[in-house]
Design a protein around this motif. Structure first.
Motif, PDB file in Angstrom:
ATOM      1  N   SER A 145       0.689  -1.327  -0.020  1.00  0.00           N
ATOM      2  CA  SER A 145       0.070  -0.083  -0.212  1.00  0.00           C
ATOM      3  C   SER A 145       0.754   1.274   0.073  1.00  0.00           C
ATOM      4  O   SER A 145       1.950   1.227   0.695  1.00  0.00           O
ATOM      5  CB  SER A 145      -0.907   0.129   1.221  1.00  0.00           C
ATOM      6  N   PHE A 159       1.200   5.608   0.066  1.00  0.00           N
ATOM      7  CA  PHE A 159       0.538   6.785   0.406  1.00  0.00           C
ATOM      8  C   PHE A 159       1.477   8.097   0.102  1.00  0.00           C
ATOM      9  O   PHE A 159       2.734   7.918   0.044  1.00  0.00           O
ATOM     10  CB  PHE A 159       0.140   6.794   1.816  1.00  0.00           C
ATOM     11  N   LYS A 198      -3.955   7.707  -1.527  1.00  0.00           N
ATOM     12  CA  LYS A 198      -3.613   6.391  -1.251  1.00  0.00           C
ATOM     13  C   LYS A 198      -3.851   5.289  -2.217  1.00  0.00           C
ATOM     14  O   LYS A 198      -5.017   5.348  -3.044  1.00  0.00           O
ATOM     15  CB  LYS A 198      -4.436   5.824  -0.015  1.00  0.00           C
ATOM     16  N   SER A 248       3.464   0.732   3.013  1.00  0.00           N
ATOM     17  CA  SER A 248       3.281  -0.234   3.976  1.00  0.00           C
ATOM     18  C   SER A 248       2.736  -1.486   3.507  1.00  0.00           C
ATOM     19  O   SER A 248       2.269  -1.793   2.503  1.00  0.00           O
ATOM     20  CB  SER A 248       2.098   0.326   4.992  1.00  0.00           C
ATOM     21  N   ARG A 249       3.159  -2.828   4.324  1.00  0.00           N
ATOM     22  CA  ARG A 249       2.317  -3.874   3.797  1.00  0.00           C
ATOM     23  C   ARG A 249       1.202  -3.854   4.391  1.00  0.00           C
ATOM     24  O   ARG A 249       0.718  -3.568   5.377  1.00  0.00           O
ATOM     25  CB  ARG A 249       3.405  -4.904   4.648  1.00  0.00           C
ATOM     26  N   SER A 250       0.164  -4.391   3.524  1.00  0.00           N
ATOM     27  CA  SER A 250      -1.106  -4.615   3.929  1.00  0.00           C
ATOM     28  C   SER A 250      -1.358  -5.332   5.215  1.00  0.00           C
ATOM     29  O   SER A 250      -0.709  -6.513   5.594  1.00  0.00           O
ATOM     30  CB  SER A 250      -1.800  -5.367   2.805  1.00  0.00           C
ATOM     31  N   SER A 251      -2.194  -4.772   6.115  1.00  0.00           N
ATOM     32  CA  SER A 251      -2.531  -5.212   7.309  1.00  0.00           C
ATOM     33  C   SER A 251      -1.408  -5.024   8.320  1.00  0.00           C
ATOM     34  O   SER A 251      -1.575  -5.748   9.294  1.00  0.00           O
ATOM     35  CB  SER A 251      -2.721  -6.772   7.146  1.00  0.00           C
ATOM     36  N   LYS A 263      -5.872   2.253  17.026  1.00  0.00           N
ATOM     37  CA  LYS A 263      -4.400   2.253  16.805  1.00  0.00           C
ATOM     38  C   LYS A 263      -4.011   3.755  17.090  1.00  0.00           C
ATOM     39  O   LYS A 263      -4.558   4.730  16.384  1.00  0.00           O
ATOM     40  CB  LYS A 263      -4.105   1.834  15.306  1.00  0.00           C
ATOM     41  N   GLY A 290      -6.884  -2.307  10.263  1.00  0.00           N
ATOM     42  CA  GLY A 290      -6.810  -2.630   8.971  1.00  0.00           C
ATOM     43  C   GLY A 290      -5.565  -1.623   8.288  1.00  0.00           C
ATOM     44  O   GLY A 290      -4.882  -1.071   9.155  1.00  0.00           O
ATOM     45  N   ASP A 291      -5.651  -1.465   7.059  1.00  0.00           N
ATOM     46  CA  ASP A 291      -4.733  -0.585   6.533  1.00  0.00           C
ATOM     47  C   ASP A 291      -5.195   0.668   6.252  1.00  0.00           C
ATOM     48  O   ASP A 291      -4.852   1.500   5.061  1.00  0.00           O
ATOM     49  CB  ASP A 291      -4.307  -1.282   4.923  1.00  0.00           C
ATOM     50  N   PRO A 336      -5.388   5.171   6.404  1.00  0.00           N
ATOM     51  CA  PRO A 336      -4.464   6.011   6.569  1.00  0.00           C
ATOM     52  C   PRO A 336      -4.331   6.744   8.169  1.00  0.00           C
ATOM     53  O   PRO A 336      -5.521   6.474   8.875  1.00  0.00           O
ATOM     54  CB  PRO A 336      -5.140   7.047   5.667  1.00  0.00           C
TER      55      PRO A 336
END
Lengths: 113, 112
Positions: free
Chosen positions: A32, A34, A49, A94-97, B31, B97-98, B100
């Protein structure tokens, strides 16, 4: 492992001309990606994103970025710079999750009148 | 408009003092994160939290500590500040989750 390289620490453009901020990434997984913007004395704000949907991603304030897997790039562009675009821009992978993001060192965009 | 608040915005203190940097968010995010930012450098994660009573150290070693007793509050404490702690500290939060990150405006700390 993942990493981000922002190829320019400083970019200077004239108002009304195109903006190109370059970002290359490295990731062992499908990433992912951004772009964040930071105006002086402010926190970072998400511009756009990418998460494996359309490769051309549109963001706020007229910015967009194109994911190119073959070139491992995620460059940020805008057709016409505005004075208010002057800020620091961060490319992030980022790595997903995964909770952890990897930030680039930032590109300072200066817009000249 | 920020839904994540950091106080103070600027802090100048002497060596050896104990300080707490406050961070609160009103979005109900599980988070939360603390990043350290120095000029011309990438942001470095120093602490993060998955939820109440969960805290982990980040990638950058830090002498600071954090706590997460309430979902909305994630303070960072330095027991004995040193000049090497001079930096900008950014707090952030996100959904699961992912998603932002949402950042606060930061605390710029100077230790003399």
């Amino acid at each position: 492992a993942q990493s981000v390289t922002q190829l320019d620490s400083h970019v200077s453009v004239s108002e009304g001309t195109p903006v190109l901020l370059r970002c290359n990434y490295s990731s062992s997984y499908s990433p992912s990606l951004f772009w964040y913007v930071q105006h002086p004395n402010k926190g970072l704000q998400l511009l756009l994103k990418y998460t494996s949907a359309a490769t051309l991603v549109k963001g706020i304030n007229g910015f967009e970025a194109e994911f190119k897997k073959s070139e491992t790039s995620f460059h940020l562009t805008k057709p016409s710079a505005h004075m208010s675009d002057a800020a620091e821009y961060f490319c992030v992978v980022s790595r997903s999750s995964n909770y952890k993001l990897t930030f680039g060192k930032g590109t300072l965009l200066t817009v000249n009148p | 408009e920020a839904d994540i608040y950091q106080t103070p915005r600027y802090l100048v203190i002497g060596t050896g003092k104990k300080i707490t940097l406050e961070c609160s968010q009103t979005m109900g995010h599980d988070k939360m994160y603390w990043y350290q930012q120095d000029p011309g450098m990438e942001l470095h994660l120093i602490h993060y939290s998955y939820g109440v009573n969960s805290t982990e150290k980040g990638d950058l070693s830090s002498e600071s500590t954090v706590s997460r007793i309430r979902t909305e509050h994630f303070p960072l404490t330095l027991e004995s500040a040193r000049p090497s702690h001079t930096s900008q500290y950014l707090c952030a939060s996100s959904e699961v989750g992912d998603s932002p990150l949402h950042f606060g405006n930061g605390t710029r700390l100077t230790v003399t």
